[in-house]
Design a protein around this motif. Structure first.
Motif, short mmCIF file in Angstrom:
data_model
loop_
_atom_site.label_atom_id
_atom_site.label_comp_id
_atom_site.label_asym_id
_atom_site.label_seq_id
_atom_site.Cartn_x
_atom_site.Cartn_y
_atom_site.Cartn_z
N GLU A 124 -5.32 -3.30 1.24
CA GLU A 124 -4.96 -4.71 0.95
C GLU A 124 -3.56 -5.15 0.81
O GLU A 124 -2.87 -5.86 -0.02
CB GLU A 124 -5.81 -5.07 -0.13
CG GLU A 124 -7.30 -4.94 -0.19
CD GLU A 124 -7.90 -6.14 0.69
OE1 GLU A 124 -6.94 -6.99 1.21
OE2 GLU A 124 -9.11 -6.32 0.97
N ASP A 157 -7.77 -9.70 -1.82
CA ASP A 157 -7.09 -10.84 -1.14
C ASP A 157 -7.13 -12.18 -1.55
O ASP A 157 -7.15 -13.41 -0.94
CB ASP A 157 -8.01 -10.82 0.43
CG ASP A 157 -9.23 -11.18 0.33
OD1 ASP A 157 -9.82 -11.27 -0.75
OD2 ASP A 157 -9.96 -11.70 1.43
N ARG A 171 -6.22 -8.28 7.23
CA ARG A 171 -5.80 -9.34 6.60
C ARG A 171 -4.33 -9.70 7.33
O ARG A 171 -3.70 -9.03 8.04
CB ARG A 171 -5.33 -8.93 5.09
CG ARG A 171 -6.44 -8.47 4.22
CD ARG A 171 -7.63 -9.54 4.36
NE ARG A 171 -8.83 -9.07 3.39
CZ ARG A 171 -9.89 -9.73 3.58
NH1 ARG A 171 -9.92 -10.84 3.96
NH2 ARG A 171 -10.72 -8.95 2.57
N GLY A 179 -2.08 -8.47 0.97
CA GLY A 179 -2.17 -9.59 -0.13
C GLY A 179 -2.14 -9.19 -1.46
O GLY A 179 -2.36 -9.76 -2.27
#
Length: 675
Positions: free
Chosen positions: A325, A402, A661, A328
């Motif tokens: 991740e 996120d 993402r 984010g």
């Protein structure tokens, strides 16, 4: 056949003058126009548009009582639907001609469509009666004087295929229901002349036609007229002939295919109606419960204002499971640290074996009271359970890596837990990256679908899902169900259902906002929704026993699972059939009615959407993408359901699909208020 009048090939494309003055039976074969008229005192009654199961048998009964015969210019599709009526016509000495397969305008239809229509009609007639016909009456034609240029060209083309074109001397216009006397008057000729008379045995209320035929036969027979078929009236051999074995075989297959398609269309019509009714009921139900939910919230606020309680600000542990991740995770942590919640907030990031920079980014916040726990990759449930095990607080907030919170989100999310009967709280998830069309579609879905549903589930106390993006839980509630299970791919749905069944209340807090990054491409969206849908099916199956249990578990099962089954499984499964019926109807049924239906339900959804957006404080202008959503996004969603069902039926094991993402919150200055 009558007298020749020379070549019919007018270079202008319009019928030559001799054609408009010719007899009603035209033979254009061989390049010469020949025509014929009925003999004196001879009337050929002709009936268009049948056979019809209600009116045609009544007309046949009248003809049989009077010992008369007639010619029926039948529509091929109706022959295929009612072959027994066509067989009766032949058996009783009547004659059948072609009126095309679906009543097309031969003058305006392309040549391939006309050939197909005539061939299909011949096949249907051969399959039903074992006969073929050489007689043709074009739909929308009448007397020779009314022939148009396109109809003349169509008659020339049909002649090359061996057809005689049969027009009429007298059009009774019985379709307009002028009255029996007027029908008889229009059918009767002067000075004993013969005539081909046009009537109709289908296409509407033919009560006057049936009574008019009775009156014609009674009154004109008394004046010495005889009634027979077109072929006999003009002195030609019978217009039909035995069909070949191949034609009969193909015809029977066509009839069975027509019957099958008729059953299919009837079934699709029923499905369309059921889907429409259920959709309307669902929209009405959601709006009613949304209104009830709003009323409850307002009354609760009034009670709090009148009888203020001591502030409820228990310590909170926030668990952030993270796998790759890096795009984010910094924004997520930053929003959690920036909360205005007055009590201690412990932030625990559980790195589940990330292969990117996620753990390094999380570790950079160590000085800000963020704890990082690293573990080998084992899946989101194991990461959540490990985080809960290390948490120090009795109130645990679970947040996806996120997702970004607003400053007041934690306080609003935890507030309902002042009630000891409440075990968990669902927040209000918002789509942050709603700039593109896919993002706008998901934004509408989140506000109209997910959040309206949650309001209803809150009122009915049967919440099926606390989204992984934002949820608050009592540690006792988590412990009562054994923590987060890894038995399904929708761990959030499985967990929420288990908590409800364990006797805890689960509520929805609309003011607890969380901004999440939604999939930005069709491929990523498909992966996410495939996992959600398959996981939801797993959770529903896992908790199916709640349907027959008592207490809170039974109330949850009987209120929630049937709703999910109907609106998240059954309707999407039947949606392709409804869409196929809609496309079929645009070409073969009344497209106006279908368009009105589509516009009506789109308007209903728009009204529901406007109300939902207003409740969530969102601008209504987003609804401009709703019509397009109905013809693109909806199909994608029901295909996801179909694939999930196929996967479940086949017993295949679906692996976890990670979503790439794009870093919606990657900029340090990204606001954590409404984008």
């Amino acid at each position: 056949m009558g007298e020749g009048t020379g070549g019919p090939g007018a270079t202008t494309g319009e019928p030559p003058p001799e054609a408009t003055r010719a007899g009603p039976v035209l033979n254009l074969t061989g390049g010469t126009l020949r025509s014929a008229r009925p003999r004196p005192k001879t009337i050929a009654l002709t009936f268009d548009d049948g056979p019809d199961p209600r009116w045609t048998p009544q007309i046949l009964d009248v003809l049989r009582r009077h010992g008369a015969h007639a010619t029926f210019f039948a529509i091929g599709a109706n022959i295929a639907r009612h072959p027994e009526i066509a067989r009766r016509m032949i058996r009783e000495g009547d004659e059948i001609g072609s009126h095309t397969y679906t009543h097309i305008d031969m003058g305006s239809a392309p040549a391939w469509r006309t050939r197909l229509e005539l061939d299909l009609t011949q096949r249907a007639l051969a399959g039903a009666t074992g006969r073929s016909t050489g007689l043709l009456r074009q739909p929308y034609s009448a007397t020779p004087s009314g022939l148009t240029g396109p109809q003349w060209k169509a008659a020339q083309a049909a002649a090359k295929r061996g057809y005689l074109t049969v027009l009429t001397d007298r059009d009774t216009e019985d379709w307009s229901r002028p009255g029996i006397d007027k029908i008889v008057q229009r059918a009767a000729g002067a000075n004993g002349a013969g005539a081909i008379v046009m009537l109709h045995d289908a296409g509407g209320d033919r009560t006057e036609t049936v009574r008019g035929v009775e009156a014609i036969l009674t009154r004109l027979s008394a004046r010495g007229y005889r009634f027979t078929t077109v072929s006999e009236a003009v002195g030609l051999p019978p217009g039909d002939a035995p069909a070949s074995t191949g034609q009969k075989t193909i015809g029977k297959a066509l009839i069975w295919g027509q019957r099958g398609s008729s059953w299919l269309v009837d079934g699709l019509t029923l499905l369309f109606g059921i889907a429409a009714v259920l959709t309307a009921i669902r929209l009405a139900t959601l709006l009613i419960f949304a209104r009830v939910h709003v009323g409850r919230v307002r009354r609760a606020r009034v009670r709090r204002d009148r009888r203020p309680r001591p502030p409820y600000h228990p310590p909170v542990s926030v668990i952030v499971p993270a796998y790759n991740e890096e795009a984010g995770i910094a924004a997520t942590i930053r929003s959690l640290l920036g909360t205005d919640y007055p009590a201690p907030v412990e932030v625990i990031v559980v790195d589940d074996g990330s292969s990117d920079r996620t753990p390094e980014i999380a570790a950079s916040f160590a000085a800000s009271a963020v704890r990082l726990i690293r573990k080998p990759n084992g899946g989101k449930p194991s990461a959540l359970n490990l985080g809960v095990a290390h948490a120090h607080s009795d109130i645990v907030v679970l947040v996806d890596g996120d997702t970004v919170f607003q400053r007041d989100t934690i306080g609003n999310l935890v507030a309902p837990l002042i009630d000891p009967a409440i075990g968990a709280v669902s927040g209000n998830t918002k789509v942050a990256n709603r700039g593109g069309i896919i993002g706008r579609w998901q934004h509408i879905e989140y506000v109209i679908g997910f959040n309206l549903d949650r309001r209803m589930f809150d009122v009915l106390q049967c919440m099926p899902t606390i989204p992984g993006a934002i949820g608050a839980f009592r540690r006792n509630a988590l412990a009562s169900v054994g923590g987060v299970s890894d038995e399904t791919l929708a761990e959030d749905t499985d967990l929420t259902m288990a908590i409800c069944r364990a006797g805890w209340r689960v509520v929805y807090e609309e003011t607890a906002l969380a901004w999440t990054e939604a999939p930005a491409s069709i491929r990523q969206l498909w992966k996410q929704r495939y996992r959600w849908c398959y996981g939801t099916l797993q959770a529903m199956w896992k908790h199916r026993r709640s349907l027959v249990q008592g207490g809170r578990s039974g109330r949850f099962g009987r209120r929630c699972l049937p709703y999910l089954t109907v609106f998240q499984v059954a309707l999407p499964l039947f949606a392709p059939a409804v869409d196929v019926f809609t496309l079929y109807g645009l070409f073969f049924l009344d497209p106006g009615k279908l368009l009105v239906s589509w516009l009506f339900f789109t308007l209903l959804q728009a009204l529901a959407g406007a109300y939902a957006l207003r409740l969530d404080g969102e601008p209504v202008r987003t609804l401009w993408v709703l019509p397009l959503q109905q013809v693109v996004y909806r199909q994608l969603m029901y295909l996801v359901v179909i694939q999930s069902m196929v996967t479940a039926v086949l017993g295949a094991r679906l692996r976890w699909h990670t979503i790439r993402r794009t870093g919606t919150f990657a900029t340090p200055d990204t606001p954590v208020t409404t984008p």
